[in-house]
Design a protein around this motif. Sequence first.
Motif, short mmCIF file in Angstrom:
data_model
loop_
_atom_site.label_atom_id
_atom_site.label_comp_id
_atom_site.label_asym_id
_atom_site.label_seq_id
_atom_site.Cartn_x
_atom_site.Cartn_y
_atom_site.Cartn_z
N GLY A 68 0.70 6.11 6.44
CA GLY A 68 1.24 7.12 5.54
C GLY A 68 0.45 8.39 5.73
O GLY A 68 -0.29 8.52 6.71
N CYS A 69 0.57 9.32 4.79
CA CYS A 69 -0.18 10.57 4.92
C CYS A 69 -1.67 10.30 5.05
O CYS A 69 -2.37 10.99 5.79
CB CYS A 69 0.05 11.46 3.70
N SER A 70 -2.17 9.30 4.32
CA SER A 70 -3.62 9.07 4.32
C SER A 70 -4.05 8.16 5.46
O SER A 70 -5.12 7.57 5.41
CB SER A 70 -4.05 8.50 2.96
N VAL A 71 -3.22 8.04 6.50
CA VAL A 71 -3.55 7.15 7.62
C VAL A 71 -4.86 7.55 8.28
O VAL A 71 -5.58 6.70 8.79
CB VAL A 71 -2.39 7.12 8.66
N MET A 72 -5.18 8.84 8.27
CA MET A 72 -6.42 9.26 8.91
C MET A 72 -7.60 9.33 7.94
O MET A 72 -8.59 10.00 8.22
CB MET A 72 -6.21 10.58 9.63
N ALA A 73 -7.47 8.62 6.82
CA ALA A 73 -8.59 8.55 5.87
C ALA A 73 -9.86 8.05 6.54
O ALA A 73 -10.96 8.38 6.11
CB ALA A 73 -8.22 7.65 4.69
N HIS A 81 0.95 -1.37 8.49
CA HIS A 81 1.63 -0.76 7.34
C HIS A 81 1.77 -1.74 6.17
O HIS A 81 2.42 -2.78 6.30
CB HIS A 81 3.01 -0.30 7.80
N GLY A 82 1.16 -1.40 5.05
CA GLY A 82 1.29 -2.20 3.84
C GLY A 82 0.33 -3.37 3.75
O GLY A 82 0.24 -4.01 2.71
N ARG A 83 -0.38 -3.66 4.83
CA ARG A 83 -1.20 -4.88 4.86
C ARG A 83 -2.65 -4.65 4.46
O ARG A 83 -3.50 -5.55 4.65
CB ARG A 83 -1.13 -5.53 6.25
N ALA A 84 -2.96 -3.49 3.92
CA ALA A 84 -4.36 -3.21 3.56
C ALA A 84 -4.95 -4.25 2.60
O ALA A 84 -6.09 -4.68 2.81
CB ALA A 84 -4.48 -1.80 3.00
N ASP A 144 2.24 5.30 -1.92
CA ASP A 144 3.29 4.50 -2.55
C ASP A 144 4.23 3.85 -1.54
O ASP A 144 4.74 2.77 -1.76
CB ASP A 144 4.07 5.30 -3.61
N GLY A 145 4.46 4.51 -0.41
CA GLY A 145 5.28 3.88 0.61
C GLY A 145 4.60 2.65 1.18
O GLY A 145 5.24 1.67 1.55
N ASP A 146 3.28 2.69 1.23
CA ASP A 146 2.50 1.60 1.80
C ASP A 146 2.35 0.46 0.80
O ASP A 146 2.67 -0.69 1.10
CB ASP A 146 1.13 2.15 2.19
N LEU A 147 1.90 0.79 -0.42
CA LEU A 147 1.56 -0.26 -1.38
C LEU A 147 2.77 -0.76 -2.15
O LEU A 147 2.89 -1.95 -2.41
CB LEU A 147 0.50 0.28 -2.36
N ALA A 148 3.70 0.15 -2.52
CA ALA A 148 4.78 -0.25 -3.41
C ALA A 148 6.06 -0.58 -2.66
O ALA A 148 7.03 -1.03 -3.25
CB ALA A 148 5.06 0.87 -4.42
N SER A 149 6.09 -0.34 -1.35
CA SER A 149 7.32 -0.62 -0.61
C SER A 149 7.07 -1.74 0.39
O SER A 149 7.27 -2.92 0.09
CB SER A 149 7.78 0.66 0.10
N ILE A 150 6.58 -1.40 1.58
CA ILE A 150 6.43 -2.44 2.61
C ILE A 150 5.32 -3.41 2.26
O ILE A 150 5.35 -4.56 2.66
CB ILE A 150 6.22 -1.80 4.01
N GLY A 151 4.34 -2.97 1.46
CA GLY A 151 3.20 -3.84 1.16
C GLY A 151 3.27 -4.50 -0.21
O GLY A 151 2.25 -4.98 -0.70
N THR A 152 4.46 -4.54 -0.83
CA THR A 152 4.55 -5.11 -2.18
C THR A 152 4.02 -6.54 -2.22
O THR A 152 3.27 -6.91 -3.13
CB THR A 152 6.00 -5.09 -2.68
#
Lengths: 252, 68
Positions: free
Chosen positions: A50-55, A68-71, A93-101
Amino acid sequence: MVVFEKPKALADVSMHYCPGCTHGIVHRLVAEVLDELGIEGKTVGVAPVGCSVMAYNYFNCDMVEAAHGRAPAVATGLKRAMPDRVIFTYQGDGDLASIGTAETVHAAARNENITIIFINNAIYGMTGGQMAPTSLPGQVTQTSPYGRDTSHCGFPVKVCEMLSQLDGPEYLERVAVNNVKNVKNAKKAIKKAFENQLAGKGFSLVEVVSSCPTNWGMTPKKALEWIDEKMIPYYPLGVYKDRTAAKEQGGE
Amino acid sequence: MAKLTFRTDLCKGCGLCVDFCPKGVLVLAKDKINKKGHHPVEAAYPEKCIACAFCATMCPDCIITVEK
């Protein structure tokens, strides 16, 4: 006397975020907490997609990039293999609430001793402003040009409310970063989430209601006002679960 | 007296510091352009600064250091 300076755990580089994006504020809050608790040297962060991929470029602690989503799944593995380390994930939210629910719900149900920082800005930022599971009813996005129609797009996912139904999680709180007071409260919540992990209490998630000026099509200032007008009424701020506090109250 | 220092080349000119300053100390310098191509923030009226650090608290890029 120094009143305010860049925390040491935040890398001395330019972040790629758009002007006025509140990701930068939340990055700084996490770095301040790492500094204050003195845990930078034993912390491992997990970056999302997501946007924070380069955190991983912006924190001076060790970082791992997850699929994606597997953090939360990666964080589970890290924490179980290295229980003496502090493990946090930083997800949108795309990472945690969508693909990573699934990963999120089950990590919470297992009460994994990890800290999750969840950025909710009601849109898919990196891919160009598509409708996210957290987009508000009626919200105009790239893929809902007439506003989110709940008759065929359904309703937003409220992550804190959803997870608070589980017996597993230790601490769930929703905060915002749209004004100075809320930023200070957000820092307290993030600090508590890390302290819970250090005390071995278990799964702590802080949902940060955040802005996306670019994809909302607003100035940075207007975007922060929009959080007050639209986001917070739909996503009320507050503590959704705090098992330790509940136990203490129950004991009185 | 309060002292503000800016890491000017990291400024993206979003103006949140300008909006949140209660004393109107800061402006975006319309006659300057930094390395990124933005008009960076500068302290136009530094004598009014009360070192509340509201600007630094709201700066997404953490470019402001506040001393007093």
